[in-house]
Design a protein around this motif. Sequence first.
Motif, PDB file in Angstrom:
ATOM      1  N   ALA A 433      39.812  44.119  40.347  1.00 32.68           N
ATOM      2  CA  ALA A 433      39.569  44.244  38.958  1.00 32.68           C
ATOM      3  C   ALA A 433      40.310  43.006  38.124  1.00 32.68           C
ATOM      4  N   HIS A 434      41.281  42.576  38.808  1.00 33.75           N
ATOM      5  CA  HIS A 434      42.101  41.578  38.301  1.00 33.75           C
ATOM      6  C   HIS A 434      42.876  40.351  39.154  1.00 33.75           C
ATOM      7  N   PRO A 435      41.821  39.507  39.509  1.00 35.13           N
ATOM      8  CA  PRO A 435      42.255  38.913  40.613  1.00 35.13           C
ATOM      9  C   PRO A 435      43.138  37.625  40.200  1.00 35.13           C
ATOM     10  N   GLU A 436      43.484  37.684  39.096  1.00 30.68           N
ATOM     11  CA  GLU A 436      44.576  36.636  38.634  1.00 30.68           C
ATOM     12  C   GLU A 436      45.980  37.264  38.445  1.00 30.68           C
ATOM     13  N   ARG A 437      46.079  38.550  38.874  1.00 31.07           N
ATOM     14  CA  ARG A 437      47.328  39.093  39.049  1.00 31.07           C
ATOM     15  C   ARG A 437      47.844  39.241  40.509  1.00 31.07           C
ATOM     16  N   SER A 438      49.189  39.115  40.508  1.00 30.98           N
ATOM     17  CA  SER A 438      49.682  39.484  41.998  1.00 30.98           C
ATOM     18  C   SER A 438      49.708  40.966  42.116  1.00 30.98           C
ATOM     19  N   VAL A 439      49.589  41.456  43.565  1.00 29.65           N
ATOM     20  CA  VAL A 439      49.286  42.843  43.678  1.00 29.65           C
ATOM     21  C   VAL A 439      50.111  43.196  44.736  1.00 29.65           C
ATOM     22  N   VAL A 440      50.896  44.267  44.811  1.00 30.89           N
ATOM     23  CA  VAL A 440      51.922  44.667  45.868  1.00 30.89           C
ATOM     24  C   VAL A 440      51.449  46.245  46.205  1.00 30.89           C
ATOM     25  N   ALA A 441      51.044  46.328  47.436  1.00 29.81           N
ATOM     26  CA  ALA A 441      50.879  47.753  48.135  1.00 29.81           C
ATOM     27  C   ALA A 441      51.943  48.195  48.916  1.00 29.81           C
ATOM     28  N   TYR A 442      52.397  49.441  48.355  1.00 32.70           N
ATOM     29  CA  TYR A 442      53.643  49.970  49.349  1.00 32.70           C
ATOM     30  C   TYR A 442      53.123  51.236  50.085  1.00 32.70           C
ATOM     31  N   GLY A 443      53.662  51.252  51.035  1.00 35.57           N
ATOM     32  CA  GLY A 443      53.484  52.817  51.989  1.00 35.57           C
ATOM     33  C   GLY A 443      54.377  53.071  52.962  1.00 35.57           C
ATOM     34  N   GLY A 444      54.765  54.378  53.133  1.00 32.58           N
ATOM     35  CA  GLY A 444      55.552  54.693  54.145  1.00 32.58           C
ATOM     36  C   GLY A 444      54.719  54.567  55.513  1.00 32.58           C
ATOM     37  N   ARG A 459      40.903  41.246  54.245  1.00 30.37           N
ATOM     38  CA  ARG A 459      40.535  40.423  55.082  1.00 30.37           C
ATOM     39  C   ARG A 459      39.271  40.120  54.952  1.00 30.37           C
ATOM     40  N   MET A 460      38.010  40.854  54.766  1.00 26.47           N
ATOM     41  CA  MET A 460      36.568  40.746  54.658  1.00 26.47           C
ATOM     42  C   MET A 460      36.556  39.895  53.471  1.00 26.47           C
ATOM     43  N   LEU A 461      37.133  40.528  52.282  1.00 19.57           N
ATOM     44  CA  LEU A 461      37.040  40.146  50.784  1.00 19.57           C
ATOM     45  C   LEU A 461      37.869  39.036  50.736  1.00 19.57           C
ATOM     46  N   GLY A 462      38.682  38.348  51.412  1.00 24.25           N
ATOM     47  CA  GLY A 462      39.572  37.360  51.304  1.00 24.25           C
ATOM     48  C   GLY A 462      40.623  37.378  50.183  1.00 24.25           C
ATOM     49  N   LEU A 463      41.192  38.540  50.123  1.00 20.58           N
ATOM     50  CA  LEU A 463      42.007  39.175  49.221  1.00 20.58           C
ATOM     51  C   LEU A 463      43.591  38.654  49.424  1.00 20.58           C
ATOM     52  N   LYS A 464      44.224  38.312  48.568  1.00 18.18           N
ATOM     53  CA  LYS A 464      45.598  38.088  48.486  1.00 18.18           C
ATOM     54  C   LYS A 464      46.394  39.105  48.134  1.00 18.18           C
ATOM     55  N   ILE A 465      47.000  39.873  49.088  1.00 18.06           N
ATOM     56  CA  ILE A 465      47.978  41.326  48.576  1.00 18.06           C
ATOM     57  C   ILE A 465      49.020  41.094  49.554  1.00 18.06           C
ATOM     58  N   LEU A 466      49.961  41.723  48.966  1.00 19.68           N
ATOM     59  CA  LEU A 466      51.167  41.936  49.840  1.00 19.68           C
ATOM     60  C   LEU A 466      51.362  43.414  50.126  1.00 19.68           C
ATOM     61  N   PHE A 467      51.434  43.600  51.467  1.00 19.20           N
ATOM     62  CA  PHE A 467      51.384  45.169  51.928  1.00 19.20           C
ATOM     63  C   PHE A 467      52.615  45.294  52.349  1.00 19.20           C
ATOM     64  N   VAL A 468      53.350  46.169  52.039  1.00 16.68           N
ATOM     65  CA  VAL A 468      54.649  46.532  52.406  1.00 16.68           C
ATOM     66  C   VAL A 468      54.893  48.200  53.014  1.00 16.68           C
ATOM     67  N   VAL A 469      55.157  47.906  54.336  1.00 15.36           N
ATOM     68  CA  VAL A 469      55.355  49.425  55.211  1.00 15.36           C
ATOM     69  C   VAL A 469      56.675  49.622  55.231  1.00 15.36           C
ATOM     70  N   VAL A 470      57.087  50.910  54.592  1.00 16.25           N
ATOM     71  CA  VAL A 470      58.585  51.274  54.870  1.00 16.25           C
ATOM     72  C   VAL A 470      58.566  52.276  56.065  1.00 16.25           C
ATOM     73  N   ASN A 471      59.098  51.586  57.216  1.00 16.69           N
ATOM     74  CA  ASN A 471      58.620  52.461  58.374  1.00 16.69           C
ATOM     75  C   ASN A 471      60.179  53.172  58.873  1.00 16.69           C
ATOM     76  N   ASN A 472      60.192  54.350  58.458  1.00 19.82           N
ATOM     77  CA  ASN A 472      61.455  55.129  59.089  1.00 19.82           C
ATOM     78  C   ASN A 472      61.206  56.047  60.409  1.00 19.82           C
ATOM     79  N   GLY A 473      59.761  56.161  60.965  1.00 19.94           N
ATOM     80  CA  GLY A 473      59.753  56.836  61.942  1.00 19.94           C
ATOM     81  C   GLY A 473      59.226  58.459  61.796  1.00 19.94           C
TER      82      GLY A 473
END
Length: 552
Positions: A433-444, A459-473
Motif C-alpha cells: 500500500a505504501h512502498p515509500e514507507r519503511s515497514v517493520v513486522a514484530y512477532g513472538g 521474497r516473491m514480491l521483492g519487498l523490503k521489510i524488517l521482520f523481528v522475531v522475539v524468541n523466548n521459547g
Amino acid sequence: MAGSYEDQAPRTGAQVLVDALLDNGVTQAFAVPGESYLSVLDALYDHRQRLKLVTCRHESGASNMAEAYAKMTGQPGICFVTRGPGACHASIGVHTARQDSTPMILFIGQVARHMREREAFQEIDYRQMFGPVAKWVTEVDDARRLPELLARAFQTAISGRPGPVVVSLPEDMLDDIVRVEDAPAASRIPIVPDPQSLVRVSGALEEAQRPVLIVGGGDWSARAGEHLRQFAEAHQVPILASFRCQDFVDNDSPAYVGRLGLGASAQANALVEQADLVISLGARLGEATTQGYTLLVPPRPRQGFIHVHADIGELGRVYHGLTINATSPEFAEALATLPPRGEMARRAYLAQARQAFEDYTKVGPAEGDLDMQAVVATIAEALPRDTVYANGAGNYTLWLQRYLTFHVFRTQLAPTSGAMGYGFPAAIAAKLAHPERSVVAYGGDGCALMSIQELATARMLGLKILFVVVNNGSYGTIRMHQERRFPGRVSGTELVNPDFVALARGFGLHGEAIERNDQLPEALARYQAQAGSALLEIRMSADTPHATPPKV
C-alpha cells in the motif's frame, strides 16, 4: 456500461465480477488459488496490469493481508479463497475485520449449484458459518444479479461501522453467459452530527473539570486526527487511544496522554475512572479498552458519558448516556469548530496527565545484556517517523505499545481482536500500500510461526521489510498467566523452535541473531544495506526478569 440489457456485451459471471472490482477502484487483491473459482482467475488475467493479484501461502495470510491493506488505504480489502478448508482458514481475517471495523470482502468459491445441500466435496453453508461474524453474507445463485449484489457488498462494507462482507460464488454460476448493466461504484455516506447534539457536548464540556476523550474504531483518517488534536488542545481535554488505535492522533500533541487496553498504565486507567466526563469517539469500548468493563461500568457509567458512533445499533447496546449517531471524521471536524469553554481551569489537569504519559514511555537504562525496551527504541531511532509497525499478539506487543510513539496515521497496524499471526502478512500489505514507507513486522516465536510461510510472499514480491522475531521459547502470555495463577506448574506453553536465522535464509532473506543490545545497531545497518527483506531473531529466555512485560 449504460443502455438496455440487450445492448450489453455478453460476459461470463466471472468477467462481470472482475469488472465490478475495477469499477470500485480495486487495484490489489490477495488470494490462495482454488479450482472452485478458476474462472475468476482467468478473468483477472485480462486485467493483470490494472488489478494485481498477490498469491499467498496460506488463506489466513491472504485474509490478514486484505484486512491490513484496507486499513492502510481506507478501501475495502479484497480476498479470494476456495471452498471448505480455504474458507475456514480465511475466517481469521473476517473476525479481525469485524472487531477492527475494517471494510473487507471475502470471495469464496462454492460447489456447483446442482450439488448443494448434499455435503458435496468441501461444501459449507457460508451464511451459517459467517453469519455471526460478517456484516452480510450472500451466495450468488444467478449471474444476472451479480451487479446488484456486488454493489450491495461494497456499500455494506464501507457504510456506517465498516466491516467484512462474505460473498459465496458457485463455480458453475461463474461460467454463465449474461448480458447485464454494471452498477455504479459504492461511495461512503457521511453521517453529520445534528447541531443540538453539539450544543449538549459544548455544555457538558463547560461544566467538566476532568474530561477525557477516548478515540478508536473504524472509518478514521489523518484529517480527523488533526481536527481532534486542534479541538483537544484548544479545550484542554486529554486524549486516550482505545486498544491499538495509538496512531489516530499525533503522539507529540500535548493533549495526547496515552492508551487504554491490555497493559495500559495505571495513570491512563485512572484518568477514565476519575473522569467526570467521558467522550468516546468511534470506539466501541470493548473488553480490552475498558479493562473488562470496569473502567466504565454498564449499563450507565457513573461518569458523565457521551458516545459517538457510526452504527446506530452500537449506541445504547452496552453503555447508556448521551448518544450521537455520527461518523468519526464528520464529528471530529464539528468538534474543531466549537469555541473553547472552561479550558483555563483544565490546564493543570491536562499538563499533569501529559507528564505522566511522558514519564511512562521514557526508555530507562538497559536491564542486562538484552532487554526489549532497548530493542524497540533502537529500531525506532534508526527508522523514519512514518515507519509502519505491524504486530500480532503476545507479551512482546506490550513493549511496542509502551515504547513506540506514533506521529502519522496508519503507522500502527495491529489487530484489536488479539489475533496471533497477524504481523507478518499485515506488513506485506502495508508495504504494497505504501512502498515509500519503511515497514517493520514484530512477532513472538509463537505468533511468527503462525504465518512465517508468508516470508516466501515477501521474497516473491521483492519487498523490503524488517521482520523481528522475539524468541523466548514459549507462548509467553499464557505462561505469564500460568505463573500468576498456578506458580511452578508450567503446562502446554513450552515451545521447541527452528533456527529462525537459518529459516529466513532458506526463504532467501538476510537473517541475524541478536543476543545483546550492542549487536543491534550494526545489524540494522546491514539490513538497511540490503535490497530485500531481513529477519532479526531476538533471542531471550522465558525465565529472565526482562523477558516479561514491564509492570504497569
